[in-house]
Design a protein around this motif. Sequence first.
Motif, PDB file in Angstrom:
ATOM      1  N   ARG A  96     146.258  47.042  32.445  1.00 30.27           N
ATOM      2  CA  ARG A  96     145.489  46.130  33.300  1.00 30.27           C
ATOM      3  C   ARG A  96     144.008  46.171  32.928  1.00 30.27           C
ATOM      4  N   GLU A 100     141.700  43.005  31.689  1.00 26.42           N
ATOM      5  CA  GLU A 100     140.490  42.602  32.389  1.00 26.42           C
ATOM      6  C   GLU A 100     139.241  42.720  31.518  1.00 26.42           C
ATOM      7  N   ASP A 223     132.658  46.191  36.111  1.00 26.68           N
ATOM      8  CA  ASP A 223     133.276  45.259  37.058  1.00 26.68           C
ATOM      9  C   ASP A 223     134.743  45.011  36.709  1.00 26.68           C
ATOM     10  N   ALA A 224     135.019  44.857  35.408  1.00 27.06           N
ATOM     11  CA  ALA A 224     136.401  44.661  34.972  1.00 27.06           C
ATOM     12  C   ALA A 224     137.241  45.896  35.257  1.00 27.06           C
ATOM     13  N   GLU A 226     136.774  48.065  37.665  1.00 21.52           N
ATOM     14  CA  GLU A 226     137.030  48.137  39.106  1.00 21.52           C
ATOM     15  C   GLU A 226     138.122  47.155  39.527  1.00 21.52           C
ATOM     16  N   ARG A 227     138.115  45.971  38.936  1.00 25.92           N
ATOM     17  CA  ARG A 227     139.177  44.999  39.262  1.00 25.92           C
ATOM     18  C   ARG A 227     140.540  45.539  38.850  1.00 25.92           C
ATOM     19  N   LEU A 230     141.620  48.378  41.201  1.00 28.44           N
ATOM     20  CA  LEU A 230     142.006  47.852  42.509  1.00 28.44           C
ATOM     21  C   LEU A 230     143.411  47.244  42.449  1.00 28.44           C
ATOM     22  N   ALA A 231     143.681  46.462  41.408  1.00 25.55           N
ATOM     23  CA  ALA A 231     144.990  45.820  41.292  1.00 25.55           C
ATOM     24  C   ALA A 231     146.101  46.812  41.025  1.00 25.55           C
ATOM     25  N   ASP A 301     143.302  37.376  48.924  1.00 30.16           N
ATOM     26  CA  ASP A 301     142.340  38.464  48.818  1.00 30.16           C
ATOM     27  C   ASP A 301     142.975  39.716  49.414  1.00 30.16           C
ATOM     28  N   THR A 303     141.842  42.886  48.897  1.00 30.74           N
ATOM     29  CA  THR A 303     140.926  44.016  48.789  1.00 30.74           C
ATOM     30  C   THR A 303     141.035  44.973  49.970  1.00 30.74           C
TER      31      THR A 303
END
Length: 372
Positions: A96, A100, A223-224, A226-227, A230-231, A301, A303
């Motif tokens: 992942r 990203e 940022d990528a 963290e995305r 999170l996923a 969303d 999150t």
Amino acid sequence: MDLSLNDTQQLIQDSARDFVRGACSRDVLLKLDRDPAVIMSALWPQMSALGWTGMAIPEQYGGTGNCMTDVAVLLEELGSGPVPGPLFSSSVLCSRILLEAANETAKATWLPRIASGERVFALALTEARYGWSADSIRCKAISDGKNFRLSGTKVFVHDALYATDLLVAAHVEGQTGVSLLRIDAKAPGVAIRALDGFIVGMSEVEFADVAVIGVDVMGNAWDALERAMLASTPVLCAYKVGACKAVYDLSVNYARDRTQFGQIIGRFARVQDHIIHMVNYVDSARWTTYEALWKLDSGMDATASIHVAKSVASESYLRTCDFAHEVHAGIGVVREYGLTLHTKMSRSLYHCLGAPAVHRKRLESALGLVAA
């Protein structure tokens, strides 16, 4: 909201359940806990052959492009073992991250090899100043002209012992923010040391002037990253859901069989209290996790739900093991019985991708209760 399993997920569940029962008996898991090499020589080829290593990877990169709930169903069954190994680290989390953060060339180079099981990736992020945020990163890569030299130490790196490649979070000279560097795990200057007392595969990784070519640097990638984390988090939570259920079942069966003072201990009010606590933890972990997965796969969303799921699942796994030891008393600490495999796993995964306190703090931000 329908959280029942579809036909595909039911097949995945049945296949994984058969695998755990057949290839991952208690004796096998106890052996794996002492001999990590067996994981890659015995279990990994089977997982790769079953296509599990490519489930979270899109078809265009050699995977099967399953949704995250499909992958979570698989990990939930593996958690019942608990089956160790780099499936989550490599085929879910790092794949992942590459999706990203990496450019098209890097994706086409590495994702098909992860999907086939040929390459095993691990994320090297946390350091001595432990944390899952960008301000905790101290590793630096210095330019030597065209390429870079990386130095620093990463701690509590999950599955580094199995890895062929490491994704390392570091500051790179001449670039802003935190970058990700792909490094061969056997490159000169890379030293991987197993950490005793944790799950097999947990390691400290030291980088001593390690050469990194420019194409293996993903600049300004926080940022990528963290995305991706999170996923991937709900899939890790699903592993803990399966583990909680297995610990609960183990405790209930023991309470039904063990006799003391002329009756089974399951009739004792205090033992029943422990079992009830475990039921609550199992259910709370399951429903928060699958709500997060449902939102994620529905394009909503997710999150806030992911932060709730991670804080609940981590706490639930740890507490379920605690109450299981109360039910089992002395036999629970006997290694050959198998409960301690879960106890160690629950402690080792408690902080992975952020401890409950971290996710509760982020939940406040996601709900707009405090400034991000």
